[in-house]
Structure formats: C-alpha cells, structure tokens
Design a protein around this motif. Sequence first.
Motif, PDB file in Angstrom:
ATOM      1  N   ILE A   1       0.848  -1.193   0.000  1.00 38.31           N
ATOM      2  CA  ILE A   1       0.000   0.000   0.000  1.00 38.31           C
ATOM      3  C   ILE A   1       0.878   1.235   0.000  1.00 38.31           C
ATOM      4  CG2 ILE A   1      -1.824   1.251   1.163  1.00 38.31           C
ATOM      5  CD1 ILE A   1      -2.707  -1.398  -0.002  1.00 38.31           C
ATOM      6  N   PHE A   2       0.634   2.131  -0.958  1.00 42.08           N
ATOM      7  CA  PHE A   2       1.280   3.439  -1.020  1.00 42.08           C
ATOM      8  C   PHE A   2       0.230   4.474  -0.610  1.00 42.08           C
ATOM      9  CE2 PHE A   2       3.462   0.711  -3.960  1.00 42.08           C
ATOM     10  CZ  PHE A   2       4.798   1.024  -3.812  1.00 42.08           C
ATOM     11  N   ASN A   3       0.380   5.019   0.585  1.00 40.43           N
ATOM     12  CA  ASN A   3      -0.599   5.972   1.117  1.00 40.43           C
ATOM     13  C   ASN A   3      -0.151   7.391   0.804  1.00 40.43           C
ATOM     14  OD1 ASN A   3      -2.630   7.251   2.466  1.00 40.43           O
ATOM     15  ND2 ASN A   3      -2.307   6.229   4.429  1.00 40.43           N
ATOM     16  N   THR A   4      -0.998   8.138   0.125  1.00 41.03           N
ATOM     17  CA  THR A   4      -0.665   9.519  -0.238  1.00 41.03           C
ATOM     18  C   THR A   4      -0.918  10.506   0.880  1.00 41.03           C
ATOM     19  OG1 THR A   4      -2.872   9.850  -1.166  1.00 41.03           O
ATOM     20  CG2 THR A   4      -1.153   9.037  -2.653  1.00 41.03           C
ATOM     21  N   ASN A   5      -1.423  10.026   2.029  1.00 40.76           N
ATOM     22  CA  ASN A   5      -1.706  10.879   3.199  1.00 40.76           C
ATOM     23  C   ASN A   5      -2.767  11.929   2.913  1.00 40.76           C
ATOM     24  OD1 ASN A   5       0.243   9.536   4.798  1.00 40.76           O
ATOM     25  ND2 ASN A   5       1.870  10.825   3.931  1.00 40.76           N
ATOM     26  N   THR A   6      -3.574  11.725   1.923  1.00 42.33           N
ATOM     27  CA  THR A   6      -4.698  12.615   1.618  1.00 42.33           C
ATOM     28  C   THR A   6      -5.905  11.757   1.299  1.00 42.33           C
ATOM     29  OG1 THR A   6      -4.179  12.720  -0.742  1.00 42.33           O
ATOM     30  CG2 THR A   6      -3.170  14.398   0.676  1.00 42.33           C
ATOM     31  N   ASN A   7      -7.052  12.379   1.351  1.00 38.31           N
ATOM     32  CA  ASN A   7      -8.297  11.694   0.996  1.00 38.31           C
ATOM     33  C   ASN A   7      -8.693  11.934  -0.448  1.00 38.31           C
ATOM     34  OD1 ASN A   7      -8.647  10.648   3.607  1.00 38.31           O
ATOM     35  ND2 ASN A   7      -9.620  12.557   4.308  1.00 38.31           N
ATOM     36  N   GLU A   8      -7.783  12.557  -1.225  1.00 34.67           N
ATOM     37  CA  GLU A   8      -8.084  12.847  -2.622  1.00 34.67           C
ATOM     38  C   GLU A   8      -7.821  11.616  -3.476  1.00 34.67           C
ATOM     39  OE1 GLU A   8      -9.452  15.551  -3.492  1.00 34.67           O
ATOM     40  OE2 GLU A   8      -9.232  16.652  -1.605  1.00 34.67           O
ATOM     41  N   ALA A   9      -8.646  11.435  -4.472  1.00 34.11           N
ATOM     42  CA  ALA A   9      -8.558  10.261  -5.333  1.00 34.11           C
ATOM     43  C   ALA A   9      -7.302  10.304  -6.196  1.00 34.11           C
ATOM     44  CB  ALA A   9      -9.794  10.164  -6.216  1.00 34.11           C
ATOM     45  N   VAL A  10      -6.699   9.142  -6.406  1.00 34.48           N
ATOM     46  CA  VAL A  10      -5.583   8.986  -7.340  1.00 34.48           C
ATOM     47  C   VAL A  10      -6.172   8.678  -8.711  1.00 34.48           C
ATOM     48  CG1 VAL A  10      -3.515   7.667  -7.895  1.00 34.48           C
ATOM     49  CG2 VAL A  10      -4.064   8.174  -5.506  1.00 34.48           C
ATOM     50  N   ARG A  11      -5.935   9.579  -9.672  1.00 32.51           N
ATOM     51  CA  ARG A  11      -6.581   9.453 -10.978  1.00 32.51           C
ATOM     52  C   ARG A  11      -5.734   8.726 -12.021  1.00 32.51           C
ATOM     53  NH1 ARG A  11     -11.518  12.025 -11.006  1.00 32.51           N
ATOM     54  NH2 ARG A  11     -11.722  10.653 -12.810  1.00 32.51           N
ATOM     55  N   ASP A  12      -4.414   8.735 -11.878  1.00 27.02           N
ATOM     56  CA  ASP A  12      -3.573   8.055 -12.865  1.00 27.02           C
ATOM     57  C   ASP A  12      -2.261   7.644 -12.213  1.00 27.02           C
ATOM     58  OD1 ASP A  12      -2.656   6.957 -15.167  1.00 27.02           O
ATOM     59  OD2 ASP A  12      -2.738   8.783 -16.380  1.00 27.02           O
ATOM     60  N   VAL A  13      -1.749   6.482 -12.623  1.00 29.99           N
ATOM     61  CA  VAL A  13      -0.485   5.935 -12.132  1.00 29.99           C
ATOM     62  C   VAL A  13       0.284   5.409 -13.336  1.00 29.99           C
ATOM     63  CG1 VAL A  13       0.627   4.289 -10.593  1.00 29.99           C
ATOM     64  CG2 VAL A  13      -1.557   5.288  -9.935  1.00 29.99           C
ATOM     65  N   GLN A  14       1.563   5.822 -13.454  1.00 29.72           N
ATOM     66  CA  GLN A  14       2.376   5.399 -14.588  1.00 29.72           C
ATOM     67  C   GLN A  14       3.789   5.060 -14.113  1.00 29.72           C
ATOM     68  OE1 GLN A  14       1.426   5.004 -17.746  1.00 29.72           O
ATOM     69  NE2 GLN A  14      -0.650   5.856 -17.560  1.00 29.72           N
ATOM     70  N   PHE A  15       4.294   3.877 -14.519  1.00 27.14           N
ATOM     71  CA  PHE A  15       5.678   3.513 -14.262  1.00 27.14           C
ATOM     72  C   PHE A  15       6.590   4.295 -15.215  1.00 27.14           C
ATOM     73  CE2 PHE A  15       3.697  -0.284 -12.402  1.00 27.14           C
ATOM     74  CZ  PHE A  15       4.443  -0.407 -11.233  1.00 27.14           C
ATOM     75  N   ASN A  16       7.745   4.684 -14.700  1.00 28.16           N
ATOM     76  CA  ASN A  16       8.733   5.374 -15.518  1.00 28.16           C
ATOM     77  C   ASN A  16       9.474   4.348 -16.361  1.00 28.16           C
ATOM     78  OD1 ASN A  16      10.682   6.984 -16.642  1.00 28.16           O
ATOM     79  ND2 ASN A  16      11.318   7.930 -14.724  1.00 28.16           N
ATOM     80  N   PRO A  17       9.379   4.424 -17.703  1.00 26.89           N
ATOM     81  CA  PRO A  17      10.066   3.415 -18.532  1.00 26.89           C
ATOM     82  C   PRO A  17      11.583   3.548 -18.499  1.00 26.89           C
ATOM     83  CG  PRO A  17       9.111   5.116 -19.918  1.00 26.89           C
ATOM     84  CD  PRO A  17       8.631   5.389 -18.520  1.00 26.89           C
ATOM     85  N   HIS A  18      12.119   4.675 -18.002  1.00 24.24           N
ATOM     86  CA  HIS A  18      13.560   4.897 -17.964  1.00 24.24           C
ATOM     87  C   HIS A  18      14.141   4.667 -16.572  1.00 24.24           C
ATOM     88  CE1 HIS A  18      12.986   6.706 -21.921  1.00 24.24           C
ATOM     89  NE2 HIS A  18      12.052   7.493 -21.388  1.00 24.24           N
ATOM     90  N   SER A  19      13.308   4.403 -15.600  1.00 24.33           N
ATOM     91  CA  SER A  19      13.774   4.156 -14.238  1.00 24.33           C
ATOM     92  C   SER A  19      13.003   2.964 -13.678  1.00 24.33           C
ATOM     93  CB  SER A  19      13.568   5.395 -13.356  1.00 24.33           C
ATOM     94  OG  SER A  19      14.003   5.161 -12.038  1.00 24.33           O
ATOM     95  N   TYR A  20      13.724   1.930 -13.270  1.00 19.58           N
ATOM     96  CA  TYR A  20      13.091   0.674 -12.894  1.00 19.58           C
ATOM     97  C   TYR A  20      12.207   0.831 -11.661  1.00 19.58           C
ATOM     98  CZ  TYR A  20      12.680  -4.325 -11.837  1.00 19.58           C
ATOM     99  OH  TYR A  20      12.208  -5.590 -11.590  1.00 19.58           O
ATOM    100  N   TRP A  21      12.620   1.629 -10.689  1.00 22.41           N
ATOM    101  CA  TRP A  21      11.924   1.688  -9.405  1.00 22.41           C
ATOM    102  C   TRP A  21      10.950   2.869  -9.276  1.00 22.41           C
ATOM    103  CZ3 TRP A  21      12.762  -2.723  -7.159  1.00 22.41           C
ATOM    104  CH2 TRP A  21      13.993  -3.368  -7.328  1.00 22.41           C
ATOM    105  N   GLN A  22      10.864   3.722 -10.254  1.00 21.06           N
ATOM    106  CA  GLN A  22      10.110   4.971 -10.096  1.00 21.06           C
ATOM    107  C   GLN A  22       8.746   4.898 -10.777  1.00 21.06           C
ATOM    108  OE1 GLN A  22      11.397   8.717 -12.073  1.00 21.06           O
ATOM    109  NE2 GLN A  22      11.588   9.566 -10.016  1.00 21.06           N
ATOM    110  N   LEU A  23       7.763   5.497 -10.116  1.00 26.14           N
ATOM    111  CA  LEU A  23       6.431   5.646 -10.710  1.00 26.14           C
ATOM    112  C   LEU A  23       5.891   7.026 -10.355  1.00 26.14           C
ATOM    113  CD1 LEU A  23       3.921   5.298  -8.386  1.00 26.14           C
ATOM    114  CD2 LEU A  23       4.786   2.980  -8.428  1.00 26.14           C
TER     115      LEU A  23
END
Length: 804
Positions: free
Chosen positions: A143-165
Amino acid sequence: MVRTMQIKIEDSPANALDLCRDMSHVVVAGRNMMKIYSIEEDTFLEKFNLATTKRSVTNMCCNDVVWCPNDDQLIATGLTNGAVVLWNLGITGRSKQERVFEDHKRTINKVNFHPNEAHYLIAGSNGGDMSLFDTRQDNPGQIFNTNTNEAVRDVQFNPHSYWQLAAVSENGHVQLWDIRRTDRAEHTWSAHSSPVFTCDWHPETKSCLATGGRDKTIKVWDTSKGGTRHEAEHTIQTMGTVRRVKWRPQRKDYLAHSALADSSINVWDVKRPYVPFALFEHKDVATDIAWLGDPHRMIATSKDSTLMHHVFDDAVRPGDRANPVGLGFSGRGEVVHASRQFPKLPKPLAFPGGLPGSKYRKPLGMSELFRMCKSKLAIHAIQQQDNSTTTQNGSMTTTTSPYDSGPQMSDEDLVRGIAREYKLGDASFAELCDNNCYVAKKMNKEHVALTWTILKTLNACSTRSEVRPLSGEVVTGTEEWKDDKRLRSFSGKHNRSKQPSRNVSGNSSSSESSTSEDEIDNCQALTDIARGCTASAIAGDFFGDGELSGLGMEHLISLEGGGVGGGCIEDAHNSSQDFAIPIEAFEQRQEISEAGKNEELVVDGEDSVHTVTVEDKTSSVVVWGTHAALNTRQIWDQGPFVTETLHWYAENGDIQSAVSMYIVLAVGRNGEMNSKMKGLVEESVLEHWFLSYVDLLQRLQMFTSANEIIRLCPLATVNTMNCQSTTFLSSCGSCGRTLARNDGIWWCEKCRKSPATCSVCHAVVRGLLVWCQGCGHGGHVQHVKEWINKQAHCPAGCGHHCQY
C-alpha cells in the motif's frame, strides 16, 4: 493500404482501451462489456468476448483496462467496485479470469503493468491510496498511502527508471514514488490548480512527464529538477478539461490529448502551444486514445460506442484554416494589424563534382512549416498634440482632443489609475459622480465620464420630499399657501419692479429669496425636466418666456385637481396689469357661443377695458400636479435605462465601470443597500461581475482595492470572501514540522531550534517576518529585500529560487 475506419460496439460504450505488444490487437472495456478486436487493414474483427459467463459478468463494470507489455496473455481491469481483475487468455474454457484482488473498497481509476516485470501490477483508487500487486501470489499488495483523501486518478511507471512511478491526484499534486519505499513519496509538487486526471512519461526523453487536468492545461515537467516550487517546461492551453494525454511516438515534441467534454482529439506541438497541429473529429466525447507504434496511426474509443482507427493523412489541420491576418481598433484610436511572416527557404546546396547549375534544395516538411510559422504585429497610433487639432487626409478626418495630449497608458495602467482614484462611498451621491467623472475624463474615457454626469442628473435631489405646486392645479386651503415663499411664482403684481426671472407662468418672481433657495429650485427644476413631469419646461422652453402668460396659463385644467376653482379667477383679475394685451394681438373672429365651456377674462389696459373670450381648453397641454389628491401621472422609470447601461459596459469588457456605477447607485450613499436598486441586476449576473472585477484587481496586485470592492458588495456570497481562508499554520523552516502550539511559534520541539530565525543575519525575528512559501526560509523584511535585490537564490543556502 491503411485508412481511417470505425466499428460500432453493440453492447455498450467503451471506457478504456489498450494495445498488445505487437499492436495487432486491441482490448476495449466498459460497463458489462470487454472485447478483443484484431486490427486489419480495412476493418476490425472481433476475436474474444470475455463477458460470456455469469461469473465474468459480475466483474464487468470496468473503469480501466491494460494489456501486459511483456506477456500477451495477461490483461488487467480496474472495476468501479474497487476490485482488480487479472485475465489470462491462455486459460482453456470460457472464463478467462485468473485472479481478483479486492484490497480496495472504492472505485479503481487506473491500473498499469510494470514495463519490465510482467508480474508487477499497480492500481490507484478513489480512496487516495495505491496498491502494488504481485500477480504470482494471492497476498495483498503493498500500500502506497498519499496521506490525503483525494482520489488517485492516474499511475504510470517510468520506462527509464526501474523503481520509479508517478501518481497524480485530485488535489492537483504530482508525486514521484520509489516502489521500494511505501511510507512517503520521494518528490511532491503542486502541478495544477485543480484536479489532475492524467499523466504520461515520454517514451524517449528521460525525466519528461506530461500532465493534464481540469484547469484546461497540459504541462510538461522535467522531474530531475528539485524544489517544491516546480516550474513547468511547457504549458499548453486547451479548450476543455483534459482527460487523456499520450506522447506521439517517434516525434519528440508532439503529444495528443482527449477532453472530458470535447469530441475532438488534438495533437499538439509543445514548441507552438497556441494552435493544435492536427485534429481528429468524433461524434461524441473520446474516452481513451492510444498510438499504434506509428506516428501516423491512432486508435480511439468514444461514448457513442464507436471504435475508430485514425490515419494522420485524414486529420484536420487547424493551423492551415486559421486566418493569417488580423485587424483591431482600440478605444484610444490605435489600429493594430497582424500578418503572417513567411519563413526564409534554405539555401540550395550544390553537389560536389556535379554539373554546373545542378543544385539541391531540401523541401520543408509540414511539421517544420508549422513550427516556423511567425507573425508580425504593427501598431499604428495617432500622433498626439498639445491642443485640439484636426488633420485631414483624403476623405478621412482625424480629430485629436485636448484630453489625448498626455502620454498613452496601457490597459493595466488605466485600470490601476481608475481603481485608485475612484470614490465609491463616504460622500454624497453628487460628490461621488463629480469625482468619478473627473477621473474618467483624466483617463481619456469620455463616454464613461458622460455616463457619470447623466446618472448624477437623473438622481439629483431625488431624496427631497418638498412639494411644489404647479400651474393649473386647484389650490385648496389658500391660507395654507399664502405664507409660503414659493407662492411668489403665482402672483407677480407685488414684484414687477424687481428683475424678472423665468417661472411656470412666465411672470416675474421675487429676488428677495436667498441664493441657496434659488439653487434648490434650479436643482429641482433640472430633476423634473429630466423626469419629464413638470410644466416649467413646457412654459419656458417650448413656448418662450411669457408667451402663454396672456392666455391664462394658470387656468389650464388639472386632471388631478379638477376644474377651475374660485380663487383662480380672483388672482387673474388682481394681476390684470401683468396680463395686459394690446388690441392688435388678436384678430377679429367669431365668438365661441358653446355654453358651459367659456369664461371671460377681463383684461385692464392703460386706455380701455377689453373683454376677451377664452376657451377652457385653449391648448392641448395638460399640466400634472405634484400635490393633488389622486396622483395618477406616469413618471418615467430610469431603472431599465440604468440596467441597460450597466449591461452594455459589462458586455463590452469594461467590468470596472459597471461595478463602480452599481456600487455608487446601490450602496454608495449611506453604506446601506438602496431599496430602489434591488432587482436592478440579477444576483447571478451581479455576482459574476463582482468576482470578475475582484479577480482583475488581484491579478494587478491591488489587494486593498479588491478588499474594498468585496466589502461594498451587497451579495453575501461575495461579501463574506474576506472571512474565508484567513487561518494558517506556520511551519518550522528547518524540519517542516507544523507549529500548532501557542508557545511553539518561537521554538520547534522537534529540531530544538527557533523557526523565526533570519536567514541573512541569523538573529531571531521578533517582529514582522517574511518567508518563502516554497522552501520556508525567510527573515527580517528589510534584510530579505536587500538580499533578493542582489541574489536570486534563497539566503539560507538551500538552492531554492525564491520569488519575493
């Protein structure tokens, strides 16, 4: 040959789509629908229908779908009930569901596979958190908690960095996460002023991220730059809310976007962000888009249950349809002309060792011509002179007013100057109109100055309740009016030796009255003339002084007071010397013998007495009284005129004049709302005017004037704006901890330091403190001013570029 084609999806509209690894198949998903189509040269062929079993239908309300880029057999969908479903096309049988993850309780907005690992699946939901699933296991995801109650609308993995999104949410923030650390994001910044709906990493450029949201903008970011006050590399203004953003393959500076309420798909060049490079049209709103690995082919779905394959050759080019010439006029007489400036063609190149005259000229492509498009703007202004002069050029005549002799001011300077010098309260109505008229003239706004003068004339002395008897009215209770000084206009026999003055009956009036009384009478007469409800204008202006005095103007029938009373005939006989008419003034005519409608006026001349027969209705002029028992006169209502004037100013872009005039008319006299002005302008329109003017003043950094407009607004929705967002919590500049305690302003309990330390002199600030909202460092106002005038970076040494 590839061409534009479409197919109708029979079941329901598709909410999302995605392509397989070799771009030969497309999966579309929607409400109770999920199908896979094969992309042919001239059509779409349906290959699979995954909503065929009862079990699959229960998990078919899809909000998003993604095809695994490393395994053509895996497809994931995010459902509106919070579940994430993993589909495996390699399973034999009708049902292709492999796993269902039910970690989330709210709608899944986006699902995405890792670009290098087929078993990593990320999902973002309306609950404000994200989950990273391992598709090989049934265990709950990280679980990645954004510490807000606002909805997460989009999530994208970075194609140039293995661990980053990257994740975007409805609070307008963009967060960069390291999937190895789930407690907090490694970088967060405010990207948009409203919810962000989409993001996309550049397929070729590292650390390049595009975002779009409800503020109708697309922004391109360089994520390698640090600091909380992140500035966008490029900003594109769109016509509507951005729904999806996708970079165009093999074209570094091009991206496509679909809108939330617009049916077209636009392709933009970030180097020319003011007009789209190409446009694909749909009959309804496009729900999702994807490039087919080719910069000239795109696939999209829309709400009209259509799946379309677009070819770039069939796209509309808005730049080619734009008018290359523009012409405009300003209120100060300036003429602005804009035209296209054609780029210079490249020089021809000669082939080495070739024949004489053999040269090669590389033709410019459409993309190059689009980016190289430039325009030239010319402003033609009238030459200013010291005095009012007129110059003639052919058939055109130009007049320069004395008010135009000063230097030309920009629109911003005009708004600032008028806002500073206008008076909207704490004075009488006449003083406010006079001052604002003077300011408008000084700012070369003659039509606005004339409007202020007209408003003053229409409303002058309108609050006086004095009753003036007009000619033709029957005065009952003669003793009540004998002692009144205004009776002097009805009997001129006592002041014939005085200097004559114009009045209702054309006789002379007493000069014993004071100057102030004459000014009040003139003011009242001016107001009555403007309203059209006085007889003085008829007697003095239309017929001339004394022209009707001999015809018995005082004896015209009053429709309010009835017929002629007894006292009026006596006055006519008593003032016989004022009505002496020579014999030659009347031609011989037959006497009117109709009974009941004639009366005799005995006029005493110097030599003899003549009897003149005068008809009661000699003239068709009817004089209405102001003190009659039954007041039935039709008084002109100025309300529609004022309303039309205010709307005209607002519709022509002068919102400042519309709001200022309304304030002076409605609340400018005593600080309270004038009851007569209620309903003059609709509340919804009035609220829009006030908010627009306040926003204009705040953009010009005139916060004091904006606060005054808010205070004078009679609407509660605007008047209470000063009571909102006035509470804030200070934070420590060293550790960022919120100083919530009353005694924590001078001391931080976490880092054991004083948060109010000047970054320049390193002393504790015990007075007015200024700090940067980006990095939190600050100090004494004077010290920070001196530092910022010489340096652009923060004096604390954090490297932040402060904007003071």
